[in-house]
Scaffold this active site. Structure first.
Site, PDB file in Angstrom:
ATOM      1  N   GLY A   1       7.778   7.484  -9.750  1.00 54.83           N
ATOM      2  CA  GLY A   1       8.247   6.985 -11.042  1.00 54.83           C
ATOM      3  C   GLY A   1       7.939   5.517 -11.264  1.00 54.83           C
ATOM      4  O   GLY A   1       7.448   4.821 -10.388  1.00 54.83           O
TER       5      GLY A   1
ATOM      6  N   ARG B   1       8.608  -0.389 -11.258  1.00 52.38           N
ATOM      7  CA  ARG B   1       8.613  -1.752 -11.809  1.00 52.38           C
ATOM      8  C   ARG B   1       7.866  -1.826 -13.128  1.00 52.38           C
ATOM      9  O   ARG B   1       7.339  -2.866 -13.499  1.00 52.38           O
ATOM     10  CB  ARG B   1       8.048  -2.742 -10.817  1.00 52.38           C
ATOM     11  CG  ARG B   1       6.659  -2.426 -10.338  1.00 52.38           C
ATOM     12  CD  ARG B   1       6.109  -3.620  -9.665  1.00 52.38           C
ATOM     13  NE  ARG B   1       4.918  -3.295  -8.924  1.00 52.38           N
ATOM     14  CZ  ARG B   1       4.205  -4.204  -8.294  1.00 52.38           C
ATOM     15  NH1 ARG B   1       4.589  -5.446  -8.311  1.00 52.38           N
ATOM     16  NH2 ARG B   1       3.132  -3.854  -7.640  1.00 52.38           N
TER      17      ARG B   1
ATOM     18  N   ASP C   1      12.555  -4.412  -5.880  1.00 52.43           N
ATOM     19  CA  ASP C   1      13.236  -5.209  -6.904  1.00 52.43           C
ATOM     20  C   ASP C   1      12.728  -5.023  -8.329  1.00 52.43           C
ATOM     21  O   ASP C   1      13.279  -5.588  -9.270  1.00 52.43           O
ATOM     22  CB  ASP C   1      13.160  -6.696  -6.532  1.00 52.43           C
ATOM     23  CG  ASP C   1      11.714  -7.178  -6.385  1.00 52.43           C
ATOM     24  OD1 ASP C   1      10.790  -6.399  -6.692  1.00 52.43           O
ATOM     25  OD2 ASP C   1      11.525  -8.339  -5.956  1.00 52.43           O
TER      26      ASP C   1
ATOM     27  N   ARG D   1       0.315  10.254 -15.927  1.00 53.19           N
ATOM     28  CA  ARG D   1      -0.520  10.269 -14.721  1.00 53.19           C
ATOM     29  C   ARG D   1      -0.632  11.689 -14.169  1.00 53.19           C
ATOM     30  O   ARG D   1       0.185  12.542 -14.503  1.00 53.19           O
ATOM     31  CB  ARG D   1       0.144   9.395 -13.638  1.00 53.19           C
ATOM     32  CG  ARG D   1       0.326   7.968 -14.062  1.00 53.19           C
ATOM     33  CD  ARG D   1       1.738   7.476 -13.725  1.00 53.19           C
ATOM     34  NE  ARG D   1       1.991   6.176 -14.365  1.00 53.19           N
ATOM     35  CZ  ARG D   1       1.653   5.018 -13.836  1.00 53.19           C
ATOM     36  NH1 ARG D   1       1.130   4.968 -12.646  1.00 53.19           N
ATOM     37  NH2 ARG D   1       1.865   3.896 -14.488  1.00 53.19           N
TER      38      ARG D   1
ATOM     39  N   ASP E   1      -0.631   9.131  -8.399  1.00 50.55           N
ATOM     40  CA  ASP E   1       0.271   8.487  -9.371  1.00 50.55           C
ATOM     41  C   ASP E   1      -0.437   7.351 -10.099  1.00 50.55           C
ATOM     42  O   ASP E   1       0.093   6.811 -11.066  1.00 50.55           O
ATOM     43  CB  ASP E   1       1.541   7.970  -8.685  1.00 50.55           C
ATOM     44  CG  ASP E   1       1.244   7.054  -7.512  1.00 50.55           C
ATOM     45  OD1 ASP E   1       0.556   7.505  -6.579  1.00 50.55           O
ATOM     46  OD2 ASP E   1       1.675   5.891  -7.533  1.00 50.55           O
TER      47      ASP E   1
ATOM     48  N   ASP F   1      -3.493   0.800 -13.146  1.00 54.65           N
ATOM     49  CA  ASP F   1      -2.782   0.203 -12.025  1.00 54.65           C
ATOM     50  C   ASP F   1      -3.705  -0.667 -11.170  1.00 54.65           C
ATOM     51  O   ASP F   1      -4.254  -0.240 -10.163  1.00 54.65           O
ATOM     52  CB  ASP F   1      -2.127   1.282 -11.148  1.00 54.65           C
ATOM     53  CG  ASP F   1      -0.627   1.234 -11.293  1.00 54.65           C
ATOM     54  OD1 ASP F   1      -0.134   0.378 -12.033  1.00 54.65           O
ATOM     55  OD2 ASP F   1       0.071   2.048 -10.656  1.00 54.65           O
TER      56      ASP F   1
HETATM   57  P1  AMP Z   1       1.753   1.021  -6.775  1.00 52.82           P
HETATM   58  O1  AMP Z   1       1.198   0.915  -5.394  1.00 52.82           O
HETATM   59  O2  AMP Z   1       1.881  -0.320  -7.475  1.00 52.82           O
HETATM   60  O3  AMP Z   1       1.041   2.018  -7.623  1.00 52.82           O
HETATM   61  O4  AMP Z   1       3.253   1.506  -6.614  1.00 52.82           O
HETATM   62  C1  AMP Z   1       3.618   2.733  -6.039  1.00 52.82           C
HETATM   63  C2  AMP Z   1       5.056   3.048  -6.358  1.00 52.82           C
HETATM   64  O5  AMP Z   1       5.920   2.008  -5.856  1.00 52.82           O
HETATM   65  C3  AMP Z   1       5.361   3.168  -7.854  1.00 52.82           C
HETATM   66  O6  AMP Z   1       6.349   4.151  -8.024  1.00 52.82           O
HETATM   67  C4  AMP Z   1       5.877   1.808  -8.180  1.00 52.82           C
HETATM   68  O7  AMP Z   1       6.682   1.823  -9.321  1.00 52.82           O
HETATM   69  C5  AMP Z   1       6.664   1.443  -6.928  1.00 52.82           C
HETATM   70  N1  AMP Z   1       6.760  -0.008  -6.745  1.00 52.82           N
HETATM   71  C6  AMP Z   1       5.788  -0.836  -6.336  1.00 52.82           C
HETATM   72  N2  AMP Z   1       6.219  -2.111  -6.300  1.00 52.82           N
HETATM   73  C7  AMP Z   1       7.515  -2.102  -6.673  1.00 52.82           C
HETATM   74  C8  AMP Z   1       8.525  -3.096  -6.840  1.00 52.82           C
HETATM   75  N3  AMP Z   1       8.301  -4.380  -6.602  1.00 52.82           N
HETATM   76  N4  AMP Z   1       9.724  -2.684  -7.268  1.00 52.82           N
HETATM   77  C9  AMP Z   1       9.973  -1.404  -7.522  1.00 52.82           C
HETATM   78  N5  AMP Z   1       9.091  -0.420  -7.381  1.00 52.82           N
HETATM   79  C10 AMP Z   1       7.858  -0.748  -6.957  1.00 52.82           C
HETATM   80 MG    MG Z   2       1.206   2.897  -9.293  1.00 46.59          MG
END
Ligand code: AMP
Ligand code: MG
Length: 517
Positions: free
Chosen positions: A100, A103, A134, A199, A269, A279
């Site tokens: 989900g 952030r 966070d 996605r 995702d 992303d």
């Molecule tokens: P990503 O690698 O950026 O595609 O993130 C993978 C998952 O981790 C997604 O569900 C993001 O929303 C979550 N995520 C990554 N960084 C954070 C963060 N700082 N706070 C909350 N969720 C995060």
């Molecule tokens: Mg992502």
């Protein structure tokens, strides 16, 4: 324009089932595609950069206090209705369950000029999907996402866009290398913009839970909203839709290969249902040509998402999507047909890019081998991919010289290794081009439109980041300005087209990046 005239219709939350609970309490969310959640206010929002094209497209005036408050997460325009989307995904080859928007918070879907643009803040605070984290983003990764979104667009590559980059005035604590040395860094919020942020993982999650009702609802919604041009109904419509998803994904990834872009985290995702590059985390551009290269240190061991594997990974991801969709099909044949469409489209696109990049006029027998051989020489000679292809356009076809590609070499040793073979190749290439019957002007124009002069090399982004962290955001706008015309010669801006300087070889942010920053 008066912001009260903005037309938000927010179909995602109006037409799809939502979570009964609101607010950011971390939780599993069943039977719902989204959760209502507000951005968390920030201390001192300040506009660092914006995309003039996106602002104009949306009809937004960025130079107002209201804009900064909204796109920093402190206020809403009338009609906005913030939500975080629920989805799952395969990460590095393994099913990861519910992920989900941890952030990201979507503010609304803006209708403008017959188009629909979802406005989504990244780094706006926690959501039900933030798990242990966070919900914030640091300035450096936000600069990278902001500039890359726009750079990709100007390269002619399907991508989500970026409207704005706002400094929050709050600190965010990150352990950049996961080595037990967390540091406080400046925080920022990027506003991403796309017709849809759905996605592959959006479908995988209900499928993994056996929630066929939600799965079908999502598919019907996605077709109606994001693929309105598709007609028909039932399985025939689903078949056509899946084939489109496959085709668009093939087009996107073929472009990545054309310009040397490495996404870095091709988890399902992060795969857009519209075939948009999505992303921007630990991405990078190939400098010295190397199909095994990945900028993502989290993936340094397996190199699953290395440059040369991206086509196969895109296919693998589509297979995951096909599996998720299979309950909606009586038979797997239509899904297989979509996957075959991926392979066909990818091959056709690759060929078209090959012909354009080398300026061959048309594809002939032996051309694929000609390209493979050149790539091998680039690798053996430790040559810069972007500079080498760009330079080929100005090769003297009568007396081809290695000197034309001189700027692309990273080391004398590399040059030494390939000079005889490269000389031979250039002769063979020149003969092939001369037989193509194009005028030199035609050929050069086609080649220069396929081989960018300026790409967002990691060290360029890092220089803008360093300046911004010192309090000077002008480097971001300078960089974006160059990347708005990547195929043009831009006199006076050659420094942005240079090969990686020695200092950047092992520097953090230039040669290696981590996933979630
Ligand atoms: P990503 O690698 O950026 O595609 O993130 C993978 C998952 O981790 C997604 O569900 C993001 O929303 C979550 N995520 C990554 N960084 C954070 C963060 N700082 N706070 C909350 N969720 C995060
Ligand atoms: Mg992502």
């Amino acid at each position: 324009m008066n912001t009260t005239d903005l037309n938000f219709d927010n179909r995602f939350v109006r037409e799809l089932p939502g979570d009964g609970e609101t607010g950011p309490r971390r939780r599993e969310v069943l039977g719902a595609a989204w959760s209502s959640v507000m951005p968390t206010p920030v201390a001192a929002p300040r506009l660092l950069a914006y995309s003039p094209e996106v602002a104009a497209k949306l009809g937004l005036d960025v130079h107002t206090q209201g804009f900064v408050e909204v796109f920093g997460g402190n206020a809403l325009y009338a009609g906005m209705q913030p939500w975080a989307a629920n989805y799952g995904g395969h990460q590095f080859g393994h099913w990861a369950g519910q992920l989900g928007d941890g952030r990201a918070i979507s503010l609304g879907e803006l209708r403008v000029g017959g188009e629909r643009w979802e406005l989504q803040l990244k780094g706006a605070g926690p959501t039900p999907y933030s798990r242990g984290a966070d919900g914030r983003a640091v300035l450096r990764s936000s600069i990278r996402e902001f500039v890359c979104s726009e750079a990709m667009h100007h390269l002619g590559i399907p991508t989500t866009r970026a409207l704005s980059l706002v400094a929050t005035g709050d600190a965010v604590v990150r352990d950049m290398f996961y080595d037990g040395h967390p540091q406080a860094e400046p925080g920022a919020v990027v506003c991403r913009v796309a017709p849809s942020f759905i996605r592959f993982g959006s479908f995988e999650l209900p499928a993994s839970r056996g929630d066929q009702a939600l799965l079908r609802q999502l598919v019907d919604f996605c077709i109606a909203r994001d693929y309105p041009q598709l007609a028909g109904s039932g399985e025939a419509l689903y078949t056509e839709w899946f084939a489109q998803v496959c085709t668009r994904t093939a087009v996107m990834v073929a472009h990545w290969m054309r310009v040397g872009f490495v996404h870095g985290v091709m988890n399902t995702d992060n795969m857009s249902i519209l075939g948009l590059s999505l992303d921007y985390g630990p991405y990078g551009w190939v400098e010295n040509y190397d199909p095994d290269w990945t900028p993502n240190i989290t993936d340094a061991q397996g190199r699953r998402y290395r440059f040369g594997a991206q086509v196969q990974v895109a296919y693998w991801n589509l297979v995951r999507l096909a599996q998720a969709l299979s309950p909606l099909f009586a038979d797997v044949a239509p899904l297989q047909a979509g996957l075959d469409a991926f392979a066909d489209t990818q091959a056709a696109e690759e060929r078209a890019h090959l012909v354009a990049k080398l300026g061959l006029g048309e594809f002939r027998e032996g051309d694929a081998e000609l390209m493979t051989r050149f790539q091998q020489l680039l690798q053996d000679g430790e040559m810069d991919m972007t500079l080498a292809f760009r330079a080929l356009a100005s090769l003297d076809l009568v007396q081809p010289q290695v000197a034309t590609l001189e700027a692309a070499f990273y080391s004398p040793a590399g040059r030494e290794r390939v000079v005889p073979a490269l000389t031979q190749w250039l002769q063979r290439y020149a003969a092939r081009v001369q037989a193509s019957g194009q005028t030199p002007q035609q050929r050069q124009a086609i080649m220069q439109a396929a081989n960018p002069k300026y790409v967002l090399r990691n060290w360029l982004a890092q220089q803008a980041i360093d300046r911004a962290e010192q309090g000077d955001p002008a480097g971001i706008t300078d960089l974006l300005d160059v990347m708005r015309h990547p195929y043009d010669e831009q006199p006076g801006r050659e420094a942005f087209a240079a090969k990686r300087p020695e200092w950047a070889r092992e520097r953090a942010g230039c040669s290696m990046l981590s996933c979630s920053s």
